[in-house]
Write a protein that holds these residues in place. Structure first.
Motif, PDB file in Angstrom:
ATOM      1  N   GLN A  74      41.691  37.882 113.067  1.00 20.03           N
ATOM      2  CA  GLN A  74      40.928  37.345 111.944  1.00 20.03           C
ATOM      3  C   GLN A  74      40.002  38.378 111.319  1.00 20.03           C
ATOM      4  O   GLN A  74      39.733  38.339 110.107  1.00 20.03           O
ATOM      5  N   SER A  77      40.549  40.223 107.866  1.00 16.61           N
ATOM      6  CA  SER A  77      40.411  39.618 106.539  1.00 16.61           C
ATOM      7  C   SER A  77      39.132  40.082 105.854  1.00 16.61           C
ATOM      8  O   SER A  77      38.076  40.203 106.490  1.00 16.61           O
ATOM      9  N   MET A 107      46.424  34.755 109.868  1.00 16.95           N
ATOM     10  CA  MET A 107      45.033  34.431 109.545  1.00 16.95           C
ATOM     11  C   MET A 107      44.874  32.914 109.534  1.00 16.95           C
ATOM     12  O   MET A 107      45.574  32.223 108.794  1.00 16.95           O
ATOM     13  N   ARG A 115      41.829  26.989 104.972  1.00 14.67           N
ATOM     14  CA  ARG A 115      41.564  28.186 104.191  1.00 14.67           C
ATOM     15  C   ARG A 115      41.207  27.879 102.741  1.00 14.67           C
ATOM     16  O   ARG A 115      40.955  28.800 101.967  1.00 14.67           O
ATOM     17  N   TRP A 119      39.860  30.982 100.442  1.00 13.12           N
ATOM     18  CA  TRP A 119      40.898  31.613  99.625  1.00 13.12           C
ATOM     19  C   TRP A 119      40.312  32.340  98.412  1.00 13.12           C
ATOM     20  O   TRP A 119      39.166  32.157  98.033  1.00 13.12           O
ATOM     21  N   ILE A 496      47.675  37.019 103.342  1.00  8.99           N
ATOM     22  CA  ILE A 496      47.394  35.613 103.655  1.00  8.99           C
ATOM     23  C   ILE A 496      48.175  34.700 102.707  1.00  8.99           C
ATOM     24  O   ILE A 496      47.677  33.674 102.248  1.00  8.99           O
TER      25      ILE A 496
END
Length: 566
Positions: A74, A77, A107, A115, A119, A496
């Motif tokens: 993670q 990101s 992710m 998400r 996003w 992602i």
């Protein structure tokens, strides 16, 4: 009241799951949403939203020991950090198996809303060329739908979520239902004018983004406080928390259960109808069987695939709805490559706030077929991110006192313009996920294994994106360039935008779903997260997920009412 019997069960509460909950509850169905992650309340639990660095552990700098131990995937990101860490999956507690020779970064959020809280909010419609790409060049199977089939549902979604953008009339990037676009920086106006004059074939516009530029559906216009991934208490950007879940709750038909991971789906004796969803309480370990008439899998591409593969039975020995054998195969993502140029700006103009958007250059390669100088199929678009260096990049320069402080308060006379190419990924059967034959997670569910690598087509497209970016940056007046030579590409999953492992198609022998996201082999099972995608286009996919979800819900509710789903 039977608390385990529902008309429909939606697995996942992210972008697709929130839409399924909204559409189905508004059609009168009693809906249960099962969410693996913990509860996050809109406007209450965005604890890092406006936190200053001095209020955060280590002044907002990463705890490397903790992150390497608990968040090795993670932490890759851009949205991961101290203000957002409570949103993210703990990789140590919830692992998967990565083939290190063919790595893929999965992710995952670990909260209600998934998400949709994290996003990038870029939303673009697919074009008819996108839907016909597989048939045109023979890679993958043909889509069972056309742009005309989906266009009304794009409009349906856009009108609800609020999309700011500029209509351009481009065939390769269809216009939508737009709120006013965000404004350009002064330098961008100059850049756009130069590019349009010197490289007129390059289609450049303000990004189309699910962020409000005026009050809309009870949500406030963006006031540019940023960074958005920390949460948005005003609901100015679209998320499940701000929009679809409240709409579903308002019907009185929604039951939301966080902290419940779905283990498997059970079917009746015919094998053609799911009659129950088995879930594990992640806090207590208790297992519950929820009965239902209809199931929407919206758990995310890899998670939904894991559920289907783990739902094998005598009637479905390779996994539920997997008689074709395609479930788990054809994993796709977008390959993202960055190219940069530096520009001089000798004005004293500065900008307050943080505009959560950027310029977008739509696909312009291989539009009419195969360009003579292109050694790749399909295409790519650029998200052009402007960066203005400030005192943080020059705080160690020499100086003292009031004059020095005043100098640091002024912007440097430079801009850095990052052209981030998002490149279409060709469907490839060897890019896949499957269940590990022995290893299981803490709930006894087999771990997912990922295998992914970029093809020569993506590599060649990445190289071409550098060639074209250099032309555009020179036309725009950049004083220096830094073009990625693509020797080291991002790992799959880093964009992602994972999709494709439960693809739709016309033929049950080569696909798992039909054109309404309904499983060929299981009448009351619908899959509407990214796993249903048959190809990837080069644009951000979330708007397409939402449109297909709304369309599938309309179809499923009608079929259920007519007694066609078993």
């Amino acid at each position: 009241m039977d608390t385990t019997q529902f008309d429909a069960i939606v697995v996942g509460s992210g972008i697709s799951g929130g839409w399924a909950a909204k559409e189905l509850t508004e059609k009168g169905l009693k809906v249960l949403v099962l969410e693996r992650g913990k509860n996050i309340r809109h406007g209450v639990d965005y604890v890092g939203e406006h936190a200053e660095n001095w209020q955060l552990p280590f002044y907002g700098m990463p705890d490397r020991e903790r992150d390497n131990r608990d968040y090795p995937i993670q932490q890759n990101s851009y949205a991961f950090g101290e203000p957002t860490i409570h949103y993210w999956n703990n990789d140590r507690l919830n692992p998967y198996v990565r083939n290190e020779d063919k790595p893929f970064n999965w992710m995952r959020a670990d909260v209600v809303g998934g998400r949709s809280l994290l996003w990038g909010r870029q939303v673009y419609r697919w074009s008819e060329q996108d839907f016909r790409a597989n048939a045109a060049d023979g890679n993958g199977i043909d889509w069972p739908v056309s742009y005309a089939d989906v266009a009304p549902w794009y409009s349906h979604v856009e009108k609800f979520i609020g999309v700011s953008g500029q209509a351009e009339g481009w065939e390769q990037l269809p216009d939508g239902e737009f709120l006013p676009p965000m404004d350009y920086f002064a330098l961008e106006k100059t850049v756009v004018e130069r590019v349009r004059k010197k490289e007129p074939q390059v289609p450049i516009t303000m990004g189309r983004v699910a962020i409000l530029t005026k009050d809309h559906n009870g949500r406030a216009a963006c006031h540019y406080c940023g960074p958005c991934q920390r949460g948005c208490s005003t609901g100015s950007y679209f998320s499940s928390q701000s929009s679809t879940l409240p709409a579903a709750e308002a019907t009185g038909n929604l039951t939301l259960l966080p902290d419940h991971v779905v283990e498997r789906l059970e079917h009746d004796d015919s094998g053609r109808r799911v009659n129950a969803v088995l879930a594990v309480n992640t806090q207590t370990g208790e297992r519950t069987r929820f009965s239902t008439k209809l199931v929407f899998l919206c758990a995310s591409t890899l998670a939904s695939t894991q559920i289907l593969l783990n739902s094998s039975s005598e009637a479905h020995p390779n996994g539920l709805a997997n008689g074709s054998g395609v479930v788990g195969n054809y994993l796709m993502d977008h390959l993202a490559v960055s190219h940069t140029g530096m520009f001089v700006d000798d004005t004293d103009r500065y900008y307050q706030g943080e505009r959560p958007n950027n310029l977008y250059i739509a696909r312009f390669r291989n539009l009419a077929g195969q360009d003579e100088d292109a050694d790749f199929l399909r295409g790519y678009g650029y998200q052009c991110i402007p960066l203005r260096p400030d005192w943080e990049t020059s705080f160690n320069r020499r100086g003292f006192g009031e004059d020095y402080k005043a100098q640091l308060g002024k912007p440097l006379p430079l801009w850095v313009w990052v052209m981030r190419a998002f490149i279409e990924c060709i469907p490839n059967q060897s890019n896949r996920v499957y269940l590990h034959p022995e290893r299981k997670d803490r709930f006894g569910i087999p771990l997912l294994v990922t295998e992914f690598e970029w093809s020569d087509n993506e590599r060649n497209a990445a190289l071409d994106s550098g060639v074209q970016a250099a032309k555009i940056l020179r036309a725009a007046g950049a004083i220096s360039l830094d073009i990625d030579d693509t020797k080291k590409l991002d790992v799959g999953g880093d964009a992602i935008h994972e999709m494709g492992t439960v693809r739709m198609g016309r033929d049950p022998a080569s696909s798992a779903l039909n054109g309404y996201n309904q499983a060929h082999e299981v009448d009351n099972l619908f899959v509407t997260d990214g796993s249903f995608m048959t190809s990837s286009s080069c644009v951000n996919p979330s708007l397409t997920y939402m449109a297909f979800t709304a369309r599938a819900c309309d179809y499923a509710a009608t079929q259920l009412a007519e007694g066609q789903l078993g």
